[in-house]
Structures are given as C-alpha cells and as structure tokens.
Design a protein around this motif. Structure first.
Motif, PDB file in Angstrom:
ATOM      1  N   VAL A   1      -1.823   0.653   3.611  1.00 56.84           N
ATOM      2  CA  VAL A   1      -1.451   1.819   2.819  1.00 56.84           C
ATOM      3  C   VAL A   1      -1.064   1.363   1.419  1.00 56.84           C
ATOM      4  O   VAL A   1      -0.886   0.174   1.165  1.00 56.84           O
TER       5      VAL A   1
ATOM      6  N   PRO B   1       3.779   6.637  -0.509  1.00 62.17           N
ATOM      7  CA  PRO B   1       2.591   6.522   0.331  1.00 62.17           C
ATOM      8  C   PRO B   1       2.466   7.689   1.297  1.00 62.17           C
ATOM      9  O   PRO B   1       3.459   8.163   1.846  1.00 62.17           O
TER      10      PRO B   1
ATOM     11  N   PHE C   1       0.448   8.719   4.748  1.00 58.18           N
ATOM     12  CA  PHE C   1      -0.440   8.230   5.794  1.00 58.18           C
ATOM     13  C   PHE C   1      -1.036   9.413   6.514  1.00 58.18           C
ATOM     14  O   PHE C   1      -0.330  10.263   7.039  1.00 58.18           O
TER      15      PHE C   1
ATOM     16  N   ASP D   1      -8.504   6.745   6.863  1.00 67.42           N
ATOM     17  CA  ASP D   1      -7.420   5.772   6.840  1.00 67.42           C
ATOM     18  C   ASP D   1      -8.021   4.387   7.031  1.00 67.42           C
ATOM     19  O   ASP D   1      -9.058   4.238   7.686  1.00 67.42           O
TER      20      ASP D   1
ATOM     21  N   SER E   1       0.924   2.578  -2.561  1.00 66.83           N
ATOM     22  CA  SER E   1       1.797   3.484  -3.303  1.00 66.83           C
ATOM     23  C   SER E   1       1.713   3.118  -4.774  1.00 66.83           C
ATOM     24  O   SER E   1       1.198   2.064  -5.141  1.00 66.83           O
TER      25      SER E   1
ATOM     26  N   GLY F   1      -4.599   8.842   0.333  1.00 64.73           N
ATOM     27  CA  GLY F   1      -5.414   8.130   1.305  1.00 64.73           C
ATOM     28  C   GLY F   1      -6.612   7.485   0.626  1.00 64.73           C
ATOM     29  O   GLY F   1      -6.602   7.213  -0.571  1.00 64.73           O
TER      30      GLY F   1
END
Length: 249
Positions: A181, A41, A43, A232, A183, A190
């Motif tokens: 978030v 992930p 951020f 985000d 993965s 993002g």
C-alpha cells in the motif's frame, strides 16, 4: 414511517443541501465503486460478488524493512488481471508483460532475472531486488508506477512523495498474506491497470490518485481512464538465496 408534513420535508431538503458534496470524477475505472478520497492509505478489496469494496489500512503505516516479495493484482471481478504478476519492464510496471532484466557479460552466476521482486525499507521506500539495491520504485507526476534505471541512485525530479509499506490483507488470499500500500500521493485510492494500446492483454500499472481520475485521459495508454481496472497489490514472499535480478531495465 410516513412523512406528510410540508415543514418536515422542507427541513430534510435544507439539510441535504447543507451536507458537503464530494467532487465527482469524470470517469470511473471498471469494477470500482465511486472513488473515495483520503489523505491516508486506502485499502480496497474486490472479493465480494456484489462488487462492494471494504477499506482498511487507513492511518499511519507501520514502516519496516521487508524480505523480498513479488506482487500480484487482486480483483476477483476482473479475470483478465486477477492474481496475475506485476512485472518491471521499460522503466515501468505492467501486467501481462515479461520482466525486463539484463546482466553484464563479465559477471558470472547472474540471477535469472525472470521474476520481479521488491523490498521495502524502514523509510517507506521500495527498491527492486537487485544485486546492489539501487533501483528505487516511485510514482511520477502522471501517476505511473516506475523505477529508476540501473545506474541512477537518486530519486527522479518528477517523483511524487509517496511512502510504501506492507500491510496485512483484510481477506484471506493464501499465499499472499500481505499487500503493498502507499500514502502521500494525495487522495490515493489504490492501483489501476490500464490497457496498453496495440498490445493485446497487457496493462500498465498506475497509482489511482485523485489527479489521475480527474485528468488522466491523456496520461493512460488507451486515452480513456474509465477503461482502467482497479486492483489491490497482493504480496507473496520471494524465497531465494540470491537477488531476483542483476538489474531491471
């Protein structure tokens, strides 16, 4: 320091050629730096006036079951989406649209269904906050953030293997102290808000995978991924004694 010797200049040039070169995406979303590719992930925040972003949340996510929460787009450089609600509608997610929900006529005391709320699980899944919690959120092969229809309990065949989790925001943005978030979608960077064709002020939400950046012109509504805005997804607690909706559509 001044370099004047040809030998030293030649050595520096040779060293630059030996450095690994990252692939260059063909279009850059508005307000984002050059896309960085990671398998874990990433951020990104947009709170700095210079447009710089900071990365965090990399590594194994902490998976746990959450209480219901709503999500807002955060990109302080893009007022058209900044701190606006991300809503579920027509099987997809949008910014600038109304939440799409229904309730059978024979059901009494239905939730209002005006707010889009979600929950995470210990397995890294995300579900919409509905009565029977069967509407899973997923990322399709075109990198769109989507959700299952009300009666579908199994994940769609075209769903990518994505894990979602909540993590602490790296910058203060009360009352949104967490962010959603993900993965497992290959080179994730993002989220993207892409303008919806013939719908002024509305944006469709995509997951910014490397594949979308490189091949996404035919997938995004306006036909040009460089028109999309990076953001985000900041999370805010949804406090209610009942689910947010009976079902989302």
């Amino acid at each position: 320091m001044h370099f004047s010797t040809p030998v030293l200049l030649s050595s520096l040039f040779s060293l630059s050629l030996a450095l690994p070169q990252l692939p260059q995406p063909k279009g850059q979303p508005t307000g984002r730096l050059l896309v960085s590719y990671y398998n874990e992930p990433t951020f990104r925040t947009f709170g700095m006036k210079s447009g710089a972003s900071s990365s965090g949340g990399k590594g194994s996510p902490v998976l746990k079951e959450s209480k219901p929460f709503t999500i807002k787009a955060f990109n302080s450089e893009s007022p058209q989406i900044h701190m606006m609600d991300i809503v579920a509608s027509y099987g997809k997610f949008f910014i600038g649209n109304m939440t799409g929900s229904t309730c059978p006529e024979n059901v009494k005391d239905c939730p209002t269904g005006k707010v889009t709320a979600l929950q995470t699980t210990r397995e890294g899944r995300v579900y919409l906050d509905v009565v029977n919690r069967t509407q899973a959120v997923y990322v399709d092969l075109s990198s769109r953030l989507r959700f299952n229809p009300p009666a579908v309990k199994v994940m769609r065949k075209n769903a990518q293997n994505a894990t979602f989790s909540l993590t602490q925001n790296p910058i203060p943005a009360p009352p949104a102290y967490s962010a959603l978030v993900f993965s497992g979608v290959g080179r994730s960077t993002g989220y993207l808000a892409c303008p919806v064709q013939e719908a002024t002020g509305a944006f469709q939400v995509f997951v910014a995978t490397g594949r979308l950046i490189e091949e996404g012109d035919s997938w995004v509504p306006g036909g040009d991924v460089s028109d999309c805005i990076g953001f985000d997804a900041f999370a805010t607690d949804y406090t209610s004694p009942v689910p947010a909706a009976y079902q989302y559509v």
